[in-house]
Design an enzyme around this catalytic site. Structure first.
Site, PDB file in Angstrom:
ATOM      1  N   SER A 163      40.464  46.219  30.310  1.00 19.44           N
ATOM      2  CA  SER A 163      39.793  45.472  29.243  1.00 19.44           C
ATOM      3  C   SER A 163      38.362  45.952  29.022  1.00 19.44           C
ATOM      4  O   SER A 163      37.593  46.126  29.972  1.00 19.44           O
ATOM      5  CB  SER A 163      39.767  43.971  29.581  1.00 19.44           C
ATOM      6  OG  SER A 163      41.051  43.419  29.500  1.00 19.44           O
ATOM      7  N   HIS A 169      43.338  49.812  36.849  1.00 17.61           N
ATOM      8  CA  HIS A 169      42.973  48.407  36.735  1.00 17.61           C
ATOM      9  C   HIS A 169      41.646  48.294  35.990  1.00 17.61           C
ATOM     10  O   HIS A 169      40.867  49.233  35.927  1.00 17.61           O
ATOM     11  CB  HIS A 169      42.856  47.780  38.126  1.00 17.61           C
ATOM     12  CG  HIS A 169      44.165  47.539  38.788  1.00 17.61           C
ATOM     13  ND1 HIS A 169      44.755  46.302  38.840  1.00 17.61           N
ATOM     14  CD2 HIS A 169      45.026  48.393  39.401  1.00 17.61           C
ATOM     15  CE1 HIS A 169      45.921  46.389  39.473  1.00 17.61           C
ATOM     16  NE2 HIS A 169      46.100  47.652  39.824  1.00 17.61           N
ATOM     17  N   GLY A 170      41.399  47.114  35.410  1.00 22.73           N
ATOM     18  CA  GLY A 170      40.155  46.918  34.677  1.00 22.73           C
ATOM     19  C   GLY A 170      40.157  47.608  33.332  1.00 22.73           C
ATOM     20  O   GLY A 170      39.143  48.162  32.894  1.00 22.73           O
ATOM     21  N   ASP A 189      50.878  40.907  40.767  1.00 17.10           N
ATOM     22  CA  ASP A 189      49.665  41.729  40.746  1.00 17.10           C
ATOM     23  C   ASP A 189      48.617  41.252  41.759  1.00 17.10           C
ATOM     24  O   ASP A 189      48.452  40.057  41.985  1.00 17.10           O
ATOM     25  CB  ASP A 189      49.074  41.672  39.326  1.00 17.10           C
ATOM     26  CG  ASP A 189      48.145  42.818  39.027  1.00 17.10           C
ATOM     27  OD1 ASP A 189      48.326  43.907  39.609  1.00 17.10           O
ATOM     28  OD2 ASP A 189      47.242  42.641  38.199  1.00 17.10           O
ATOM     29  N   HIS A 190      47.909  42.214  42.336  1.00 15.79           N
ATOM     30  CA  HIS A 190      46.790  41.937  43.246  1.00 15.79           C
ATOM     31  C   HIS A 190      47.150  40.938  44.341  1.00 15.79           C
ATOM     32  O   HIS A 190      46.402  40.002  44.624  1.00 15.79           O
ATOM     33  CB  HIS A 190      45.573  41.437  42.466  1.00 15.79           C
ATOM     34  CG  HIS A 190      44.834  42.529  41.763  1.00 15.79           C
ATOM     35  ND1 HIS A 190      44.135  43.508  42.428  1.00 15.79           N
ATOM     36  CD2 HIS A 190      44.710  42.806  40.446  1.00 15.79           C
ATOM     37  CE1 HIS A 190      43.589  44.341  41.557  1.00 15.79           C
ATOM     38  NE2 HIS A 190      43.942  43.942  40.343  1.00 15.79           N
ATOM     39  N   ASN A 240      46.244  47.947  33.251  1.00 18.62           N
ATOM     40  CA  ASN A 240      46.211  46.489  33.297  1.00 18.62           C
ATOM     41  C   ASN A 240      45.234  45.922  32.268  1.00 18.62           C
ATOM     42  O   ASN A 240      44.106  46.402  32.149  1.00 18.62           O
ATOM     43  CB  ASN A 240      45.797  46.022  34.690  1.00 18.62           C
ATOM     44  CG  ASN A 240      46.899  46.183  35.707  1.00 18.62           C
ATOM     45  OD1 ASN A 240      47.713  47.097  35.623  1.00 18.62           O
ATOM     46  ND2 ASN A 240      46.934  45.303  36.686  1.00 18.62           N
ATOM     47  N   HIS A 264      36.961  45.181  36.844  1.00 14.09           N
ATOM     48  CA  HIS A 264      37.674  43.978  36.409  1.00 14.09           C
ATOM     49  C   HIS A 264      36.758  43.065  35.604  1.00 14.09           C
ATOM     50  O   HIS A 264      35.567  42.945  35.893  1.00 14.09           O
ATOM     51  CB  HIS A 264      38.199  43.192  37.622  1.00 14.09           C
ATOM     52  CG  HIS A 264      39.251  43.903  38.390  1.00 14.09           C
ATOM     53  ND1 HIS A 264      39.064  44.364  39.676  1.00 14.09           N
ATOM     54  CD2 HIS A 264      40.517  44.245  38.059  1.00 14.09           C
ATOM     55  CE1 HIS A 264      40.173  44.944  40.106  1.00 14.09           C
ATOM     56  NE2 HIS A 264      41.071  44.887  39.144  1.00 14.09           N
ATOM     57  N   GLY A 265      37.336  42.413  34.595  1.00 12.54           N
ATOM     58  CA  GLY A 265      36.569  41.452  33.815  1.00 12.54           C
ATOM     59  C   GLY A 265      35.697  42.109  32.764  1.00 12.54           C
ATOM     60  O   GLY A 265      35.869  43.286  32.420  1.00 12.54           O
TER      61      GLY A 265
END
Length: 282
Positions: free
Chosen positions: A210, A207-208, A81-82, A229, A179-180
């Site tokens: 969470s 993505h991101g 990933d990334h 993700n 992200h985060g």
């Protein structure tokens, strides 16, 4: 068993659901994710991010991912990933990852295309699929609102042109996640997602995931996102589970952390409606 994501995405696009893609950073997180997938009898996209090299070296990640992935009783996609280092991405292709991501989303469009095409050409010769990102998913620590963050949202025109020029196997898009952990409240552009899904014939990735909100993520899964993700929520769940317990030794602490990850991942399998995968066998 280790598999490619290509056939999995065909099913998710047909039945409108998403696969969770948790990042693993050690043996405990790897085992926890595999155990959940086997318990639910559903596939797993097991991801190792280049940025996590300080926690788990690349070589260690390869051995862990391949060992547990090959032993698994369900399909497991070992995903890099990334990736931003071309040589490391190519090494991932050579050494056993079934899927790799080239992340040149911070570069100008033309440079992103050039770097992505180079990886696609190399990976496809080895039967490995490639994910890339157009637009740019920023960090949650800078996210104040939809219009005040460091993300660059994906346009339909960019997505169409990028896919045409690169022939990537899946495309990560920026539609409002970060992200985060979020500083503000995520606002997802669902109309943009629907339009990209209708115009670009490629599996889409988010993505991101969470802390983006269960309702938001479910709507994404139902409207064209094939892979979501998850990382921050997993490690947060591990910490919170351990903090609540009066553990007596390392083994109890370890068990609490694993259980926290398991509970979180099981929750997202439900949110993403991944059980629809079973319709492929009906």
């Amino acid at each position: 068993m280790l598999v490619s994501s290509k056939e999995l995405y065909k099913v998710s696009r047909k039945y409108n659901f998403a696969f969770p893609a948790p990042n693993f950073v050690d043996q405990n997180s790897t085992k926890a994710c595999i155990e959940v997938a086997e318990e639910l009898n559903l596939p797993l996209i097991l991801a190792y991010a280049q940025a996590h090299k300080e926690f788990l070296s690349f070589d260690e990640a390869v051995e862990l991912g391949k060992y547990y992935g090959e032993k698994a009783k369900v399909p497991v996609v070992l995903h890099f990933d990334h990736g931003t280092d071309k040589d490391l991405i190519m090494k991932a292709v050579d050494i056993g990852f079934k899927s790799v991501m080239i992340d040149a989303s911070s570069d100008p469009f033309e440079e992103n295309v050039r770097k992505t095409r180079e990886i696609v050409k190399y990976a496809h010769l080895k039967g490995v699929v490639v994910e890339a990102e157009i637009g740019h998913v920023g960090g949650g620590e800078t996210y104040k609102s939809k219009d005040d963050n460091d993300s660059r949202y994906t346009t339909v025109e960019e997505a169409e042109k990028f896919f045409e020029l690169t022939e990537v196997d899946s495309l990560a898009i920026s539609i409002g996640t970060a992200h985060g952990a979020y500083k503000g409240k995520p606002v997802i552009d669902f109309e943009r997602l629907k339009e990209i899904r209708s115009k670009v014939d490629v599996p889409l990735v988010l993505h991101g995931g969470s802390s983006s909100g269960d309702d938001n993520l479910k709507r994404c899964a139902l409207n064209g996102i094939s892979k979501i993700n998850i990382y921050t929520d997993l490690v947060t769940a591990a910490y919170k589970k351990a903090a609540k317990m009066e553990w007596k030794d390392y083994y109890e602490l370890r068990s609490a952390q694993i259980e926290g990850i398991r509970e979180c991942l099981k929750h997202y399998y439900v949110v993403f409606e991944t059980e629809k995968y079973r319709k492929a066998d009906e």
